[in-house]
Design a protein around this motif. Structure first.
Motif, PDB file in Angstrom:
ATOM      1  N   ARG A  32     -62.998  14.561 -72.337  1.00  0.00           N
ATOM      2  CA  ARG A  32     -64.047  14.651 -73.345  1.00  0.00           C
ATOM      3  C   ARG A  32     -64.968  15.859 -73.130  1.00  0.00           C
ATOM      4  NH1 ARG A  32     -66.834   9.056 -71.384  1.00  0.00           N
ATOM      5  NH2 ARG A  32     -68.300   9.919 -69.897  1.00  0.00           N
ATOM      6  N   ALA A 259     -59.630   8.457 -83.482  1.00  0.00           N
ATOM      7  CA  ALA A 259     -60.577   7.339 -83.333  1.00  0.00           C
ATOM      8  C   ALA A 259     -60.073   6.106 -84.077  1.00  0.00           C
ATOM      9  CB  ALA A 259     -61.956   7.757 -83.838  1.00  0.00           C
ATOM     10  N   THR A 326     -67.641   4.007 -84.803  1.00  0.00           N
ATOM     11  CA  THR A 326     -67.910   3.816 -83.374  1.00  0.00           C
ATOM     12  C   THR A 326     -68.826   2.608 -83.149  1.00  0.00           C
ATOM     13  OG1 THR A 326     -69.633   5.507 -83.561  1.00  0.00           O
ATOM     14  CG2 THR A 326     -67.511   6.212 -82.692  1.00  0.00           C
ATOM     15  N   GLN A 353     -68.506   7.744 -77.363  1.00  0.00           N
ATOM     16  CA  GLN A 353     -68.259   8.164 -78.744  1.00  0.00           C
ATOM     17  C   GLN A 353     -69.377   7.721 -79.679  1.00  0.00           C
ATOM     18  OE1 GLN A 353     -65.958  10.231 -79.595  1.00  0.00           O
ATOM     19  NE2 GLN A 353     -64.761  10.204 -77.712  1.00  0.00           N
TER      20      GLN A 353
END
Lengths: 385, 381
Positions: A32, A259, A326, A353
């Motif tokens: 990330r 995602a 999220t 996230q």
């Protein structure tokens, strides 16, 4: 209308997928970002992408690009995200500095920078926003005064990604105190190793640092480093921002796709109830709405060469979708939503996230500014100021 | 990758738009209180719109759903009150193979609709459980007995495609008789009716046992058509909001300068543009017979109906008091958007169906749906 890959697109996708399979280091998969060792790995990875010919796909060949259609860039971003590979570390250079230099640069500036941007030998950052000049960018105060053959720069910039590792900065300065504030701005290409440049990282609500403050104290910038004309910086800056939102939609869709895939895996694993299932389905639908809006924009771009209004729409929609998605993931984690090692998708994946998503409606044009842009430039509503 | 209509399809759109603006404008529909003017159907037929997907041998244009998609969207923009959706989306697929009927539809001589729902039986095309209408065979002749509810445009339909059960399972028949009772609807441009059949003579269209499959295809097509219509409705509502926000002045300035107003208009616009992308995707899937057509159509209809309703609500709010009056056309758009929303289920019902396609399958299958991986185009020789 044909939503399938053409044989050429399919061949490109196939080769790229195989290449990623063979070349992506495991330690970079699903990384990330952040500081430290990642920068070193990121540079090496970017160089690898460059050597394989995947950087600057849509740039003209004369500047070291591949001269490929925009669809290849879209496929590249899709496949990169699907394999959870990091992007080229020079995103500011590739997405903003390069296109702006191509549009406004002198031959010397082009040969000094373009190739080095592609190969990740030069990392760029952007010096636009200031503590007192955010959405109202034209009110910026960083001064550049001509002294012989150089401009002397004094001031402060903020929210600058990659400034801590950057070699160069796209710096927007005021060279004339003209009260008509859009005039009197000058765009400079600044070597970050110049005397008087100081970078201080900012820590975000995720605990990580992506952004920085940059302080300029009597920094001498050669006159040859003016991009465009002295006093025409606003127009040059608009080129940069147009490119920032231009093909951004594809990178955003690709990230949202990952995602959504993880959200579906989480929902399956946790055997969520009917109400949550429906909300997961909604996120999938919103993803497809974003994807196909991008495809419409891509078709228009390939037919006309001019990006349509979909870039602003895509950014607005993506940022709000990512925030909702999220939060939904944390709701699925239920009472364990606070646990940084309980998500089953890497340590604190969803928590990171979710917190990171709050920046989505602020960075690269706040949602409020984007709505103003759509209202005025797309719908033709009267200007609000 | 090419996600645009062809030049020919765009030409069809601009012709449709100028014809409708001149002959069948939203204002003209409002003046007639949203009632159907039977003469208008022949005009549509003369333009070739009733035979778009009918083969050339059967008197049609031999085109496909993408051309019909253009018409659905344009008719939605002006709230055309005739039975285009009922005839072309609901009934026409059941007439496949019946040349005489197809010819009459293409020529504009026959309108049609589909009767499936029953008071104590199924309410959606996706469901045939408890279907009680009975089909009886006597030699070569069929008769139907039962009661159908929620039949769109029943009052104006020349023939009615009816679902019924016989010994061999669920099939589809066409019926011209029976007792028809109109039912008032919120949206007066697309009324419902109740059809009572008491041994009415019927012609077999789809063999008993093949009815579910035929219904599934009709449903996918109908959901895509409604998504396209909803895009037209939403766009019309947005256009009115933009016009009003640009011209109406308060405190000495056009109200569109106030961000509380302009941002709401933008959200209405963004919603409809996203819906447009989904609706065109669904239309392409239907035209191609793509395996994702059913889930794409469900997703598109769910999203587009909500977007159209929201656009109408925002537009009413932006218009202030005048938007709340009967004389303004907005309430008619709003009611059509709500008609679309209710048909075959509100968005949550359709999203639960999408959830099933995503969550009750293997990881490979759900990844395919997420990533929208499509087979490669065939090289054109």
């Amino acid at each position: 209308m044909n939503l399938r890959d053409t044989p050429d697109e399919a061949a490109f996708r196939g080769e790229l997928r195989a290449w990623l399979q063979d070349n992506l280091p495991e330690e970079l998969r699903a990384h990330r970002g952040g500081a430290g060792r990642f920068e070193e790995l990121g540079r090496a990875w970017s160089r690898k992408l460059y050597d394989a010919g995947y950087v600057g796909l849509t740039w003209p060949r004369e500047y070291g690009g591949a001269g490929a259609p925009y669809s290849h860039q879209a496929i590249f971003l899709e496949e990169l995200a699907r394999s959870e590979a990091p992007q080229h570390i020079g995103v500011i250079g590739l997405g903003m500095a390069g296109p702006t230099i191509i549009a406004h640069g002198t031959d010397e500036q082009k040969s000094a920078h373009l190739q080095r941007i592609l190969s990740a030998e030069e990392i760029w950052c952007q010096g636009f926003s200031e503590p007192e000049a955010g959405s109202d960018l034209a009110s910026l105060k960083t001064r550049a005064e001509l002294d012989g053959d150089a401009f002397v720069v004094n001031g402060q910039k903020v929210w600058s990604s990659f400034a801590h590792i950057a070699d160069f900065c796209l710096l927007l300065t005021r060279t004339d105190a003209d009260p008509a504030k859009h005039r009197g701005l000058t765009y400079l290409l600044v070597d970050m190793r110049s005397a008087g440049v100081e970078v201080r990282p900012l820590r975000q609500i995720t605990g990580e640092g992506e952004f920085n403050e940059i302080f300029f104290t009597d920094v001498r910038v050669p006159r040859a480093n003016v991009l465009g004309e002295v006093g025409s910086g606003w127009g040059v800056a608009m080129t940069t921002l147009l490119h920032e939102r231009g093909t951004l939609g594809f990178a955003l869709t690709a990230a949202l796709e990952v995602a959504v895939r993880k959200l579906i895996a989480l929902a399956k694993e946790r055997r969520v109830d009917e109400g949550l299932r429906e909300r997961v389905a909604r996120e999938w639908i919103e993803l497809q709405a974003l994807r196909y809006t991008n495809y419409r924009a891509l078709t228009k771009l390939m037919q006309t060469g001019v990006p349509g209004p979909e870039g602003s729409i895509a950014k607005l929609h993506w940022s709000e979708s990512n925030q909702r998605l999220t939060k939904l993931a944390l709701e699925i984690l239920d009472t364990e939503a606070q646990l940084l090692d309980g998500g089953g998708h890497g340590e604190g994946y969803w928590q990171f996230q979710q917190l990171r998503s709050r920046g989505n409606t602020i960075e690269a044009g706040t949602s409020e500014i984007l709505r103003n842009i759509v209202a005025e430039r797309v719908l033709g509503l009267p200007r609000s100021r | 990758m090419d996600f645009a209509f062809t030049d020919e399809q765009e030409l069809l759109r601009s012709q449709a738009r100028s014809f409708l603006a001149e002959r069948r404008s939203l204002e003209a529909v409002a003046e007639r209180e949203g009632s159907f003017e039977p003469g208008s159907w022949q005009e549509l037929a003369e333009l070739g719109w009733t035979g778009v997907s009918v083969s050339e041998e059967e008197g049609g244009a031999g085109l496909g759903f993408l051309e019909e998609a253009v018409i659905f969207e344009e008719l939605g923009r002006v709230l055309y009150p005739g039975p285009y959706f009922s005839t072309i989306a609901l009934a026409l697929p059941a007439l496949a193979g019946h040349a005489a009927l197809l010819q009459r539809v293409a020529a504009g001589e026959l309108t049609a609709t589909l009767a499936h729902a029953e008071a104590a039986g199924p309410r959606r095309l996706a469901d045939t459980g408890g279907l009680a209408t009975e089909a009886r065979q006597d030699g070569a002749a069929w008769t139907l007995a039962g009661e159908k509810v929620l039949v769109p445009d029943l009052g104006s339909a020349g023939t009615v495609v009816v679902t019924a059960r016989s010994g061999g399972g669920v099939g589809l028949w066409s019926v011209e008789g029976g007792a028809r009772e109109p039912v008032e609807t919120m949206d007066s441009t697309r009324p419902y009716g109740v059809l009572r059949l008491d041994g009415a003579p019927a012609s077999l269209l789809v063999e008993p046992g093949s009815g579910e499959e035929a219904l599934a295809q009709i449903r996918t097509r109908a959901l895509a058509a409604l998504a396209l219509e909803a895009v037209g409705v939403g766009e019309a509502a947005n256009a009115l909001a933009i016009e009003h926000a640009s011209s109406r002045e308060q405190f000495g300035r056009a109200i569109g300068v106030y961000q509380a107003v302009s941002h709401s208009v933008v959200d209405g616009y963004v919603g409809v543009e996203l819906a447009r992308s989904l609706a065109y995707w669904a239309a392409w899937c239907v035209a191609e017979g793509d395996e994702q057509a059913a889930v794409a159509a469900a997703a598109a209809k769910a999203h587009a109906a909500e977007a159209a309703v929201a656009a109408c609500e925002r537009s009413i709010q932006v218009h202030g008091g005048i938007g709340f009056t009967w004389e303004h056309v907005l309430h008619r758009l709003y009611k059509r958007a709500q008609w679309i929303q209710a048909f075959e289920g509100f968005a949550p019902v359709l999203r639960r169906e999408v959830a099933s396609a995503l969550l009750d399958v293997s990881e490979e299958e759900s990844t395919e749906l997420v990533q929208q991986e499509t087979p490669v185009q065939q090289e054109v020789a």
